[in-house]
Design an enzyme around this catalytic site. Structure first.
Site, PDB file in Angstrom:
ATOM      1  N   GLU A  47      33.384  36.400  34.759  1.00 18.60           N
ATOM      2  CA  GLU A  47      35.193  36.434  34.633  1.00 18.60           C
ATOM      3  C   GLU A  47      34.667  36.063  33.497  1.00 18.60           C
ATOM      4  OE1 GLU A  47      37.410  38.824  35.216  1.00 18.60           O
ATOM      5  OE2 GLU A  47      37.603  38.287  37.056  1.00 18.60           O
ATOM      6  N   THR A  99      32.980  36.540  31.068  1.00 15.94           N
ATOM      7  CA  THR A  99      32.335  37.044  29.421  1.00 15.94           C
ATOM      8  C   THR A  99      32.299  37.762  29.174  1.00 15.94           C
ATOM      9  OG1 THR A  99      31.532  38.152  32.094  1.00 15.94           O
ATOM     10  CG2 THR A  99      30.398  35.833  31.611  1.00 15.94           C
ATOM     11  N   ASP A 100      32.713  38.683  29.439  1.00 18.30           N
ATOM     12  CA  ASP A 100      32.748  39.986  28.181  1.00 18.30           C
ATOM     13  C   ASP A 100      32.853  40.179  27.086  1.00 18.30           C
ATOM     14  OD1 ASP A 100      35.751  39.754  28.999  1.00 18.30           O
ATOM     15  OD2 ASP A 100      36.007  42.099  29.085  1.00 18.30           O
ATOM     16  N   SER A 119      59.449  56.304  31.418  1.00 17.04           N
ATOM     17  CA  SER A 119      58.731  55.615  32.858  1.00 17.04           C
ATOM     18  C   SER A 119      59.411  55.702  33.598  1.00 17.04           C
ATOM     19  CB  SER A 119      58.205  54.254  32.419  1.00 17.04           C
ATOM     20  OG  SER A 119      57.953  53.102  33.451  1.00 17.04           O
ATOM     21  N   GLY A 139      51.227  42.532  36.399  1.00 20.50           N
ATOM     22  CA  GLY A 139      51.079  41.007  36.405  1.00 20.50           C
ATOM     23  C   GLY A 139      49.652  40.757  37.996  1.00 20.50           C
ATOM     24  N   GLY A 150      47.162  41.057  37.854  1.00 18.38           N
ATOM     25  CA  GLY A 150      46.041  40.885  37.455  1.00 18.38           C
ATOM     26  C   GLY A 150      44.244  42.625  37.364  1.00 18.38           C
ATOM     27  N   LEU A 151      45.656  43.422  37.782  1.00 14.60           N
ATOM     28  CA  LEU A 151      44.324  44.874  38.276  1.00 14.60           C
ATOM     29  C   LEU A 151      43.740  45.926  36.649  1.00 14.60           C
ATOM     30  CD1 LEU A 151      45.883  45.345  41.357  1.00 14.60           C
ATOM     31  CD2 LEU A 151      43.593  43.964  40.833  1.00 14.60           C
ATOM     32  N   GLU A 192      45.681  46.468  22.657  1.00 13.63           N
ATOM     33  CA  GLU A 192      45.665  45.787  23.267  1.00 13.63           C
ATOM     34  C   GLU A 192      45.016  44.511  22.472  1.00 13.63           C
ATOM     35  OE1 GLU A 192      45.883  45.727  27.095  1.00 13.63           O
ATOM     36  OE2 GLU A 192      46.846  43.517  26.668  1.00 13.63           O
ATOM     37  N   ASP A 215      38.062  45.201  31.086  1.00 10.52           N
ATOM     38  CA  ASP A 215      38.974  46.713  31.634  1.00 10.52           C
ATOM     39  C   ASP A 215      39.545  47.685  31.194  1.00 10.52           C
ATOM     40  OD1 ASP A 215      39.440  43.721  32.662  1.00 10.52           O
ATOM     41  OD2 ASP A 215      41.566  43.623  31.287  1.00 10.52           O
TER      42      ASP A 215
HETATM   43  C1  GLA Z   1      41.336  40.137  31.612  1.00 16.04           C
HETATM   44  C2  GLA Z   1      40.456  40.811  30.093  1.00 16.04           C
HETATM   45  C3  GLA Z   1      38.975  40.806  30.167  1.00 16.04           C
HETATM   46  C4  GLA Z   1      38.323  39.901  30.575  1.00 16.04           C
HETATM   47  C5  GLA Z   1      39.086  39.420  31.453  1.00 16.04           C
HETATM   48  C6  GLA Z   1      38.460  37.869  31.864  1.00 16.04           C
HETATM   49  O1  GLA Z   1      41.127  40.920  32.218  1.00 16.04           O
HETATM   50  O2  GLA Z   1      41.128  41.649  29.590  1.00 16.04           O
HETATM   51  O3  GLA Z   1      38.936  41.961  28.874  1.00 16.04           O
HETATM   52  O4  GLA Z   1      38.069  38.825  29.803  1.00 16.04           O
HETATM   53  O5  GLA Z   1      40.409  39.229  31.707  1.00 16.04           O
HETATM   54  O6  GLA Z   1      36.652  38.330  32.835  1.00 16.04           O
END
Ligand code: GLA
Length: 381
Positions: free
Chosen positions: A32, A34-35, A66, A118, A120-121, A156, A168
């Site tokens: 997490e 790290t990308d 939508s 919202g 986190g998915l 984004e 993501d």
């Molecule tokens: C969000 C970002 C990702 C990544 C995560 C944390 O989902 O869109 O690029 O940085 O947070 O790992």
């Protein structure tokens, strides 16, 4: 879902959609924040997705509807700009096609989905990927999938204002059923690892909160990591990102009592942890893998400081439970879900127990999702 979206499309636009595209949300097992530091991540696409139906128009207009928001929106390809609402992700992708010189025309679109927003998915990445994929097909542009990923990520950045990494969009595009994918965010090489759900389930516990800090603090963390790299470079000019750095280098160049130090320490440790975790997975050592998830959570909470009371509560609530192999907050932080590896037989009891505790502590109901790992973006029709 597909039937409903087709019906709505025909009712609104008077024609059949040319295609329906499905783009899933994602989970991330470990790795997490790290990308964007050129490290490793271990995400997978899931059984919650955004569906879009599309067809070409004769003009340069973009007509959007939508079904989740019961709202429509019209824009023109020749004048695209970000707005503070759901169409921005779609407009942002169309804008990237324009900017990259890909020739697209106007289009009609209906969107429907079941990726919770919202949580986190990565519902936004799913929308972006569905649109990138659909426009590529609709206008027969033959753009490589990895370039669609980069384009969606750029959308984004520019239209949602979040300076996200590549994880993501990559997961939504490249996911494969029953596999997690380890992505090297520096080289963009990737490898799939089978993830068996015979004995364990992946359970997401949704705090149902999204603290307003999420996107500003996210962008802040990126800057702090960059500041760390700049300091390390004064002595080690070959270091381009925290991926190239070691804890020793950090100790030599950054004041250990500073905030930047803590942030960089977490990232350097997490990049190494993902590598180890992948070995655990290959050797079917799910217990060891799960312990690393707990360690990640601790780092995210205490060093990287992107957790919140609700997420910490949910991880602590399962930590001593022998039926839970690992748990941690997932995604950018400040709300959303925890991801838990739970022994199959124990799932229901665990959810009921934690739900009661959570409601008592925060006066908010907990939501939970048992997810399966599915394919990435594809044509659904
Ligand atoms: C969000 C970002 C990702 C990544 C995560 C944390 O989902 O869109 O690029 O940085 O947070 O790992």
């Amino acid at each position: 879902m597909i039937q409903l979206i087709k019906q709505k499309f025909t009712a609104l636009y008077g024609v059949q959609p040319t295609m329906v595209v499905r783009a899933p949300g994602r989970i991330n097992l470990i790795g997490e924040h790290t990308d964007y530091n050129n490290g490793f991540v271990l995400p997978a696409a899931i059984n919650k997705a955004i569906y879009i139906a599309v067809s070409k128009r004769e003009d340069t207009e973009i007509h959007l509807y939508s079904m989740d928001f019961n709202a429509s929106f019209v824009a023109d390809l020749t004048a695209l700009f970000p707005i503070q609402s759901w169409p921005t992700y779609i407009l942002g992708v169309a804008d990237q096609f324009n900017k990259k010189g890909y020739s697209i025309g106007g289009f009609n679109l209906v969107m429907y989905g079941d990726v919770p927003i919202g949580a986190g998915l990565s519902s936004s990445a799913a929308v972006e990927c569905s649109v990138a994929y659909a426009l590529n097909e609709l206008f027969q542009l033959s753009i490589e999938k990895i370039d669609l990923v980069k384009l969606a990520q750029k959308a984004e950045h520019e239209f949602a204002g979040v300076n996200c990494g590549i994880m993501d969009q990559f997961a939504s595009m490249f996911g494969q059923a029953n596999q997690v994918v380890r992505l090297d965010c520096r080289s963009l090489e990737y490898e799939y690892f089978p993830f068996s759900m015979q004995e364990v389930s992946i359970v997401l516990l949704d705090t149902c909160v999204k603290h307003s800090l999420a996107s500003s603090e996210y962008n802040n963390r990126r800057l702090q990591c960059e500041a760390g790299v700049a300091a390390i470079q004064t002595k080690y000019p070959a270091v381009n990102s925290l991926r190239d750095a070691t804890v020793d280098m950090l100790n030599e160049t950054v004041d250990a009592s500073s905030d930047v130090y803590k942030k960089c320490l977490y990232v350097i440790q997490e990049i190494a942890r993902v590598q180890q975790a992948c070995k655990d997975l290959q050797q079917h050592q799910l217990d060891a893998f799960g312990q690393k998830m707990f360690a990640t959570h601790q780092g995210l909470s205490e060093l990287y400081e992107v957790s919140c009371a609700e997420l910490d509560f949910l991880v602590n609530a399962v930590k001593e439970n022998p039926e839970v192999l690992g748990a941690r907050m997932m995604g950018g932080g400040f709300g959303g879900c925890t991801i838990n590896l739970v022994k199959k037989d124990a799932v229901e009891a665990l959810i009921s127990k934690v739900s009661v505790q959570y409601e008592k502590a925060f006066h908010t109901s907990l939501k939970s999702y048992i997810v399966s790992i599915e394919d990435g973006v594809s044509l659904a029709l």
